[in-house]
Write a protein that holds these residues in place. Structure first.
Motif, PDB file in Angstrom:
ATOM      1  N   ARG A  67      44.855  43.748  43.688  1.00  0.00           N
ATOM      2  CA  ARG A  67      44.599  43.825  45.118  1.00  0.00           C
ATOM      3  C   ARG A  67      43.134  44.176  45.431  1.00  0.00           C
ATOM      4  O   ARG A  67      42.631  43.870  46.514  1.00  0.00           O
ATOM      5  CB  ARG A  67      45.509  44.925  45.669  1.00  0.00           C
ATOM      6  N   TRP A  68      42.458  44.804  44.473  1.00  0.00           N
ATOM      7  CA  TRP A  68      41.111  45.313  44.740  1.00  0.00           C
ATOM      8  C   TRP A  68      40.011  44.457  44.145  1.00  0.00           C
ATOM      9  O   TRP A  68      38.836  44.803  44.189  1.00  0.00           O
ATOM     10  CB  TRP A  68      40.990  46.769  44.242  1.00  0.00           C
ATOM     11  N   ARG A  69      40.415  43.330  43.569  1.00  0.00           N
ATOM     12  CA  ARG A  69      39.423  42.465  42.940  1.00  0.00           C
ATOM     13  C   ARG A  69      38.326  42.047  43.924  1.00  0.00           C
ATOM     14  O   ARG A  69      37.139  42.191  43.640  1.00  0.00           O
ATOM     15  CB  ARG A  69      40.134  41.230  42.391  1.00  0.00           C
ATOM     16  N   GLU A  70      38.722  41.551  45.069  1.00  0.00           N
ATOM     17  CA  GLU A  70      37.717  41.060  46.033  1.00  0.00           C
ATOM     18  C   GLU A  70      36.868  42.198  46.610  1.00  0.00           C
ATOM     19  O   GLU A  70      35.640  42.076  46.663  1.00  0.00           O
ATOM     20  CB  GLU A  70      38.389  40.258  47.160  1.00  0.00           C
ATOM     21  N   PRO A  71      37.483  43.308  47.046  1.00  0.00           N
ATOM     22  CA  PRO A  71      36.635  44.393  47.580  1.00  0.00           C
ATOM     23  C   PRO A  71      35.625  44.931  46.558  1.00  0.00           C
ATOM     24  O   PRO A  71      34.479  45.228  46.915  1.00  0.00           O
ATOM     25  CB  PRO A  71      37.652  45.471  47.972  1.00  0.00           C
ATOM     26  N   ALA A 116      22.758  42.454  32.561  1.00  0.00           N
ATOM     27  CA  ALA A 116      23.811  41.975  31.647  1.00  0.00           C
ATOM     28  C   ALA A 116      25.128  42.690  31.941  1.00  0.00           C
ATOM     29  O   ALA A 116      26.203  42.070  31.906  1.00  0.00           O
ATOM     30  CB  ALA A 116      23.394  42.204  30.197  1.00  0.00           C
ATOM     31  N   ALA A 117      25.073  43.975  32.243  1.00  0.00           N
ATOM     32  CA  ALA A 117      26.298  44.728  32.535  1.00  0.00           C
ATOM     33  C   ALA A 117      26.888  44.282  33.871  1.00  0.00           C
ATOM     34  O   ALA A 117      28.108  44.196  34.034  1.00  0.00           O
ATOM     35  CB  ALA A 117      25.989  46.227  32.556  1.00  0.00           C
ATOM     36  N   ARG A 118      26.006  43.985  34.825  1.00  0.00           N
ATOM     37  CA  ARG A 118      26.474  43.496  36.124  1.00  0.00           C
ATOM     38  C   ARG A 118      27.155  42.140  35.964  1.00  0.00           C
ATOM     39  O   ARG A 118      28.245  41.901  36.496  1.00  0.00           O
ATOM     40  CB  ARG A 118      25.278  43.379  37.078  1.00  0.00           C
ATOM     41  N   ALA A 119      26.509  41.268  35.181  1.00  0.00           N
ATOM     42  CA  ALA A 119      27.061  39.923  34.984  1.00  0.00           C
ATOM     43  C   ALA A 119      28.408  39.990  34.266  1.00  0.00           C
ATOM     44  O   ALA A 119      29.351  39.280  34.621  1.00  0.00           O
ATOM     45  CB  ALA A 119      26.062  39.076  34.184  1.00  0.00           C
ATOM     46  N   GLU A 120      28.521  40.873  33.287  1.00  0.00           N
ATOM     47  CA  GLU A 120      29.772  41.029  32.535  1.00  0.00           C
ATOM     48  C   GLU A 120      30.891  41.489  33.490  1.00  0.00           C
ATOM     49  O   GLU A 120      32.027  41.012  33.418  1.00  0.00           O
ATOM     50  CB  GLU A 120      29.517  42.082  31.434  1.00  0.00           C
ATOM     51  N   THR A 121      30.541  42.391  34.403  1.00  0.00           N
ATOM     52  CA  THR A 121      31.526  42.911  35.356  1.00  0.00           C
ATOM     53  C   THR A 121      31.975  41.809  36.315  1.00  0.00           C
ATOM     54  O   THR A 121      33.175  41.639  36.578  1.00  0.00           O
ATOM     55  CB  THR A 121      30.913  44.077  36.151  1.00  0.00           C
ATOM     56  N   LEU A 122      31.010  41.049  36.825  1.00  0.00           N
ATOM     57  CA  LEU A 122      31.361  39.983  37.760  1.00  0.00           C
ATOM     58  C   LEU A 122      32.175  38.896  37.068  1.00  0.00           C
ATOM     59  O   LEU A 122      33.092  38.322  37.670  1.00  0.00           O
ATOM     60  CB  LEU A 122      30.090  39.400  38.397  1.00  0.00           C
ATOM     61  N   ALA A 172      35.854  37.632  38.117  1.00  0.00           N
ATOM     62  CA  ALA A 172      36.084  36.230  38.456  1.00  0.00           C
ATOM     63  C   ALA A 172      37.335  35.708  37.759  1.00  0.00           C
ATOM     64  O   ALA A 172      37.862  34.658  38.117  1.00  0.00           O
ATOM     65  CB  ALA A 172      34.864  35.393  38.059  1.00  0.00           C
ATOM     66  N   GLY A 173      37.825  36.454  36.750  1.00  0.00           N
ATOM     67  CA  GLY A 173      38.989  35.998  35.990  1.00  0.00           C
ATOM     68  C   GLY A 173      40.290  36.474  36.614  1.00  0.00           C
ATOM     69  O   GLY A 173      40.356  36.845  37.784  1.00  0.00           O
ATOM     70  N   ASP A 174      41.320  36.466  35.783  1.00  0.00           N
ATOM     71  CA  ASP A 174      42.663  36.848  36.236  1.00  0.00           C
ATOM     72  C   ASP A 174      42.785  38.368  36.128  1.00  0.00           C
ATOM     73  O   ASP A 174      43.053  38.894  35.061  1.00  0.00           O
ATOM     74  CB  ASP A 174      43.682  36.124  35.339  1.00  0.00           C
ATOM     75  N   VAL A 175      42.534  39.080  37.209  1.00  0.00           N
ATOM     76  CA  VAL A 175      42.576  40.549  37.182  1.00  0.00           C
ATOM     77  C   VAL A 175      44.007  41.012  37.418  1.00  0.00           C
ATOM     78  O   VAL A 175      44.574  40.817  38.491  1.00  0.00           O
ATOM     79  CB  VAL A 175      41.633  41.143  38.255  1.00  0.00           C
TER      80      VAL A 175
END
Ligand code: ZN
Length: 507
Positions: free
Chosen positions: A162-166, A182-188, A192-195
């Motif tokens: 439920r909190w993926r988008e926020p 790199a850490a930001r990109a890894e998080t995004l 972007a995947g199936d959370v």
């Protein structure tokens, strides 16, 4: 933004502290000291993560009670700060600090009240080293090199989906900054995947009863990461556990202000995804930045895999606390992994500090003793060389600030080193020791700008090497306040042996 709340992650205490956590402590301490120096109100906290099942396993291996092992090792982590010249305002031991259980309880109930918790049966593959479930296609945990164990349980789940988008919105909008990129990109990429929803409790029997009971369901204990992340707010009395009726929370977490988590790269997802989701579901503000550092290797070996203890005390005994701190900030690149050697620590100290700053101060004070009766000179008429040095010195604080915004402590330290080099060069060009014979007044005036540059450089160094900064400040007659012109003409200038003794010979 006049407040800064600076934190380290809390280490699992299944083993005694090693150099890797000393690194994180020093980085966070340097940031906290830098903020204080800039006039901000700062609260800097650390602690120990006591409820991991790793601790239960380690205690069983030693044949002692879990609480005994945790208390012993937590005390060692508490002692690590003073050993490294680190001065936190608070230390939370999650198993023995009464504030912590109150905060975890509060956070849990807030997530339940907003309908973010539910219970169901399930099974998954779990890495005890990570204290985390791993994807079904992971045969071996890349962090711990062991096969995850299969677990089938009835657990509480947090509606992470439920909190993926926020959470993604907070990161993409810059409300939550993650450094490095790199850490930001890894998080995004993760977001972007199936959370999927996250299991946030464990059967109490499977953890030997070790952990915080789930409110209203004592057959379960709270998942160690939900528990550990709450430490950031238990230290501020979340839920009223500190008896201060939320005063610290109102001061340090709720208003606009800086809230920085300094963490190692292996736990980015917990801090950049799970923690913001818990906070949002509980109606609490987010941290505003997460600084992620790389790992250390020691003499080329990964610390946790080296099979030998890399204790901090013997290293500090041998090279000294400021040399170790300097190595961490100057020679370790936070954005990558870094290798530590004792010879490297000593060499960096000697090159940058003893030969650079130490030599600069030594030459100025020795000449001052000879021609000025050990007094600080008047500024005199400013030569073009002195004006150029002043311009560099006045530009330094902004360079340091920009570097630290990007969590590049090495670049901040490098900028300070560049000013010290420039001051040494200007002294060599002016040759005051040569003109002292014919024109003592001109020689005295030529000392002023290098001395003032040394004082300003030392002030900027103080967050990184506080001990050395105190020594140099005493030599230069006192204050390290910012701004050109802080030296007091006529005040005592103490000459003597090299203010920063060389280390390399002793290592
Ligand atoms: Zn693992």
């Amino acid at each position: 933004m006049n407040t800064s709340f600076v934190t380290t992650a809390i280490p699992f205490v299944n083993a005694l502290p090693h150099l890797g956590f000393a690194y994180e402590l020093v980085l966070a301490d340097a940031l906290a000291r830098h903020r204080r120096r800039r006039g901000r109100a700062v609260r800097f906290i650390t602690g120990s993560d006591d409820h991991s099942r790793k601790n239960v396993i380690a205690a069983a291996t030693e044949g002692i009670a879990t609480r005994a092992l945790v208390e012993r090792n937590s005390a060692a982590f508490r002692a690590l700060g003073p050993l490294c010249g680190v001065e936190p305002d608070d230390f939370v031991s999650t198993s023995s600090d009464p504030r912590h259980r109150v905060a975890v309880d509060w956070l849990w109930r807030a997530c339940a009240a907003s309908d973010n918790l539910y219970r169901r049966a399930w099974q998954g593959r779990y890495c005890v080293g990570c204290e985390a479930f791993v994807d079904d296609d992971v045969a071996v945990c890349p962090e711990h090199h062991v096969a995850p164990e299969l677990i089938a349980e009835d657990n509480w789940f947090f509606r992470l989906s439920r909190w993926r988008e926020p959470v993604r919105d907070a990161i993409e909008s810059g409300r939550l900054t993650i450094v490095p990129e790199a850490a930001r990109a890894e998080t995004l990429a993760f977001l972007a995947g199936d959370v999927r929803d996250l299991s946030v409790s464990r059967l109490a029997t499977r953890s030997g009863g070790w952990g915080i009971p789930v409110p209203g369901d004592p057959s379960q204990v709270v998942y160690v990461w939900f528990d550990a992340l709450a430490y950031y707010l238990s230290s501020l009395g979340l839920g009223g556990g500190d008896g201060a009726e939320g005063a610290l929370l109102e001061r340090w977490w709720r208003p606009p202000g800086e809230r920085v988590h300094v963490i190692g790269k292996g736990i980015t997802r917990f801090h950049a995804v799970y923690w913001p989701a818990f906070l949002l579901s509980a109606g609490l503000p987010l941290p505003d930045r997460i600084f992620v550092h790389g790992y250390l290797t020691v003499e080329g070996e990964k610390i946790s895999k080296s099979g030998r203890s890399v204790e901090v005390a013997p290293v500090v005994d041998q090279v000294g606390v400021d040399a170790l701190r300097w190595f961490f900030v100057r020679r370790c690149r936070t954005r990558a992994d870094s290798d530590v050697t004792r010879a490297g620590i000593a060499a960096a100290h000697d090159l940058d500090l003893a030969d650079g700053l130490g030599n600069l101060v030594q030459r100025c004070t020795a000449l001052g003793a000879r021609i000025l009766q050990g007094r600080i000179p008047e500024p005199g008429v400013e030569t073009p060389a002195a004006a150029s040095l002043r311009a560099r010195a006045e530009a330094l604080p902004a360079l340091v600030d920009v570097a630290l915004e990007g969590f590049a402590l090495d670049e901040a330290a490098g900028a300070i080193g560049a000013l010290i080099d420039a001051a040494n060069r200007s002294l060599e060009l002016a040759e005051p020791w040569r003109i002292a014979r014919t024109d003592p007044a001109a020689a005295a005036a030529a000392l002023y700008a290098p001395l003032e540059a040394a004082r300003i450089a030392t002030g900027e160094l103080a967050p990184f090497v506080p001990g050395i900064a105190r020594t140099i400040a005493a030599r230069l007659g006192g204050g390290l306040q910012p701004g050109w012109g802080g030296l007091v003409p006529g005040a005592a200038l103490a000459a003597g042996s090299l203010p920063i003794p060389r280390k390399a010979r002793s290592v």
